[in-house]
Design a protein around this motif. Structure first.
Motif, PDB file in Angstrom:
ATOM      1  N   ARG A  26      -9.526   1.779   3.860  1.00  0.00           N
ATOM      2  CA  ARG A  26      -8.612   2.002   2.733  1.00  0.00           C
ATOM      3  C   ARG A  26      -8.007   0.695   2.261  1.00  0.00           C
ATOM      4  NH1 ARG A  26      -7.322   6.828   5.555  1.00  0.00           N
ATOM      5  NH2 ARG A  26      -5.527   5.909   6.581  1.00  0.00           N
ATOM      6  N   THR A  27      -7.653  -0.149   3.224  1.00  0.00           N
ATOM      7  CA  THR A  27      -7.089  -1.444   2.864  1.00  0.00           C
ATOM      8  C   THR A  27      -8.085  -2.257   2.049  1.00  0.00           C
ATOM      9  OG1 THR A  27      -5.708  -1.478   4.828  1.00  0.00           O
ATOM     10  CG2 THR A  27      -6.157  -3.583   3.784  1.00  0.00           C
ATOM     11  N   LEU A  56     -10.598  -1.137   0.323  1.00  0.00           N
ATOM     12  CA  LEU A  56     -10.786  -0.515  -0.980  1.00  0.00           C
ATOM     13  C   LEU A  56      -9.648  -0.893  -1.922  1.00  0.00           C
ATOM     14  CD1 LEU A  56     -12.428   1.457  -2.709  1.00  0.00           C
ATOM     15  CD2 LEU A  56     -10.978   3.285  -1.830  1.00  0.00           C
ATOM     16  N   LYS A  57      -8.456  -0.885  -1.392  1.00  0.00           N
ATOM     17  CA  LYS A  57      -7.298  -1.263  -2.206  1.00  0.00           C
ATOM     18  C   LYS A  57      -7.420  -2.711  -2.665  1.00  0.00           C
ATOM     19  CE  LYS A  57      -3.484   0.993  -3.338  1.00  0.00           C
ATOM     20  NZ  LYS A  57      -3.481   2.389  -3.775  1.00  0.00           N
ATOM     21  N   GLU A  99       0.575   3.976  11.279  1.00  0.00           N
ATOM     22  CA  GLU A  99       0.753   3.010  10.196  1.00  0.00           C
ATOM     23  C   GLU A  99       1.525   1.789  10.685  1.00  0.00           C
ATOM     24  OE1 GLU A  99      -0.318   1.879   6.562  1.00  0.00           O
ATOM     25  OE2 GLU A  99      -0.599   3.959   7.169  1.00  0.00           O
ATOM     26  N   GLU A 112      -9.850  -2.994  -5.423  1.00  0.00           N
ATOM     27  CA  GLU A 112      -9.259  -2.568  -6.690  1.00  0.00           C
ATOM     28  C   GLU A 112      -8.391  -3.669  -7.279  1.00  0.00           C
ATOM     29  OE1 GLU A 112      -9.050   2.194  -5.568  1.00  0.00           O
ATOM     30  OE2 GLU A 112      -7.219   1.037  -5.823  1.00  0.00           O
ATOM     31  N   TRP A 167      -9.085   6.544  13.040  1.00  0.00           N
ATOM     32  CA  TRP A 167      -7.994   6.347  12.088  1.00  0.00           C
ATOM     33  C   TRP A 167      -7.902   4.869  11.688  1.00  0.00           C
ATOM     34  CZ3 TRP A 167      -3.691   3.515  11.199  1.00  0.00           C
ATOM     35  CH2 TRP A 167      -2.823   3.988  10.215  1.00  0.00           C
ATOM     36  N   ASN A 213     -10.772   3.999   9.342  1.00  0.00           N
ATOM     37  CA  ASN A 213     -10.535   4.506   7.996  1.00  0.00           C
ATOM     38  C   ASN A 213      -9.401   3.753   7.312  1.00  0.00           C
ATOM     39  OD1 ASN A 213     -12.539   6.533   7.890  1.00  0.00           O
ATOM     40  ND2 ASN A 213     -11.265   7.885   9.124  1.00  0.00           N
ATOM     41  N   ARG A 214      -8.427   3.377   8.100  1.00  0.00           N
ATOM     42  CA  ARG A 214      -7.300   2.645   7.520  1.00  0.00           C
ATOM     43  C   ARG A 214      -7.753   1.270   7.039  1.00  0.00           C
ATOM     44  NH1 ARG A 214      -4.220   0.615   5.108  1.00  0.00           N
ATOM     45  NH2 ARG A 214      -1.951   0.490   5.199  1.00  0.00           N
ATOM     46  N   LEU A 237       0.827  -1.201   0.000  1.00  0.00           N
ATOM     47  CA  LEU A 237       0.000   0.000   0.000  1.00  0.00           C
ATOM     48  C   LEU A 237       0.855   1.242   0.000  1.00  0.00           C
ATOM     49  CD1 LEU A 237      -2.719  -1.078   2.526  1.00  0.00           C
ATOM     50  CD2 LEU A 237      -2.839  -0.979   0.054  1.00  0.00           C
TER      51      LEU A 237
END
Length: 339
Positions: free
Chosen positions: A239-240, A242-243, A201, A246, A232, A235-236, A80
DNA sequence: CTTAATATTGCGATTACCTCA
DNA sequence: ACTGAGGTAATCGCAATATTA
């Protein structure tokens, strides 16, 4: 030919894969994809792909114990972000980084030297909460800010000239929206510093979910509110996911392209065989045959139709013989009346 | 033991703010 | 200075699960 791609619920992600493996050996590709993110099972499957650990050591995390019985295909995640990897000894996490323990208290000595940018100060009661779960020797209790890199907006920098006003603003921002609405204030977006983001992170790499102790300890160490840490991480995780979605889509796209190409080749092969029949009408002594593929079993079947026979007769190609039949892949048809 | 009420937690969808080109 | 796009912190509502009376 059927292309079984399921982008929704995938109760049996490998059902069609089993079929394809037992039939056409000429087709060297098969896929089993379960990209079902819209259901609970799909979510769990996605979590499995994300390698999200399901904690069970803490009672409060027991709801995440369920795992999918049919783990879908594991897709390797692209990295990522090129975040530098620290060793456990370098990382002053507020909890032991033994990859499994989540006790919440740190062993830590290094963290005492690490300070972080502060967008806002935790409220005193939250500090008390964090202190309540930290051991007296924990780094959190001895945490001190040693540097401050404020990356706020222009408005923030302007307001930072007046410390009292800034504290007040930070305190307001620490309230929930309901409080803000009650006070007639709009929520203010606070940008985390690079250091805070990097530390979060790294924490996420260790645990992509936090138990309350970890959350409190991390919040205290980063001088954030626990709610901010919690948000956080949420949301993280989003994002993971969502990635990963994709990546899944990209993979499906490639598979589709592969299948399209294979289909094109098969069509070409079929045309060549038909041309061969035309140019050498008595070579195989075949009846007028239409090659079809059973959609259910994906086996090639033949049907002799009057129209095809007429066409063959017009070309002078084939005598009207009902049998034998031609099976291009040395396969017997599953049913005589393939559709 | 069962059940309903409550609390907790995570997630998806969305909003709102901020930064940058 | 303005603007639109993209990133992301934050919010809201819901569902699943745990806890408790």
């Amino acid at each position: 030919m059927e292309l079984g791609l399921s982008l929704g619920e995938a109760p049996k992600p490998f059902a069609f894969m089993e079929k394809s493996t037992k039939t056409n050996k000429g087709l060297e590709f098969c896929m089993g994809l379960g990209v079902g993110l819209n259901t609970r099972e799909g979510k769990e499957a996605a979590d499995q792909r994300h390698s999200i650990p399901r904690r069970s050591e803490d009672g409060e995390e027991g709801r995440d114990k369920t795992v999918s019985a049919n783990p879908p295909v594991q897709l390797d995640l692209l990295p990522l972000a090129p975040v530098p990897r620290y060793t456990s000894s370098q990382l002053p996490f507020p909890w032991p980084v033994d990859h499994g323990n989540s006790d919440g208290c740190s062993s830590g000595q290094a963290a005492t030297t690490r300070g972080f940018d502060v967008n806002l100060l935790p409220s005193t009661d939250e500090i008390d909460d964090a202190a309540a779960v930290d051991s007296p020797n924990s780094i959190a209790s001895s945490f001190q800010m040693e540097f401050s890199i404020y990356r706020g907006s222009k408005r923030d920098r302007e307001s930072s000239a007046a410390p009292a006003a800034n504290d007040c603003e930070a305190e307001r921002a620490s309230s929930r929206a309901s409080d803000e609405e009650e006070n007639g204030l709009t929520r203010k977006k606070l940008r985390l510093s690079k250091e805070q983001s990097a530390f979060l992170e790294e924490s996420f790499k260790e645990h992509n979910t936090l138990n309350p102790k970890q959350k409190l300890a991390l919040a205290k160490q980063l001088n954030l509110r626990p709610r901010q840490v919690e948000v956080w991480f949420q949301n993280r995780r989003a994002r993971t996911k969502l990635k990963q979605t994709e990546v899944d889509c990209e993979y499906l796209k490639r598979c589709c392209e592969t299948l399209t190409e294979e289909n094109r080749k098969l069509h070409k092969e079929l045309q060549e065989l038909r041309a061969l029949k035309t140019s050498h009408p008595f070579y195989m002594q075949l009846p007028a045959t239409t090659l079809t593929m059973c959609p259910s079993c994906e086996r090639v079947a033949t049907t002799t139709t009057p129209a095809a026979a007429d066409g063959a007769a017009k070309t002078g190609g084939f005598p009207a013989v009902s049998k034998p039949r031609f099976y291009p892949f040395s396969q017997q048809p599953h049913q005589s009346t393939a559709s």
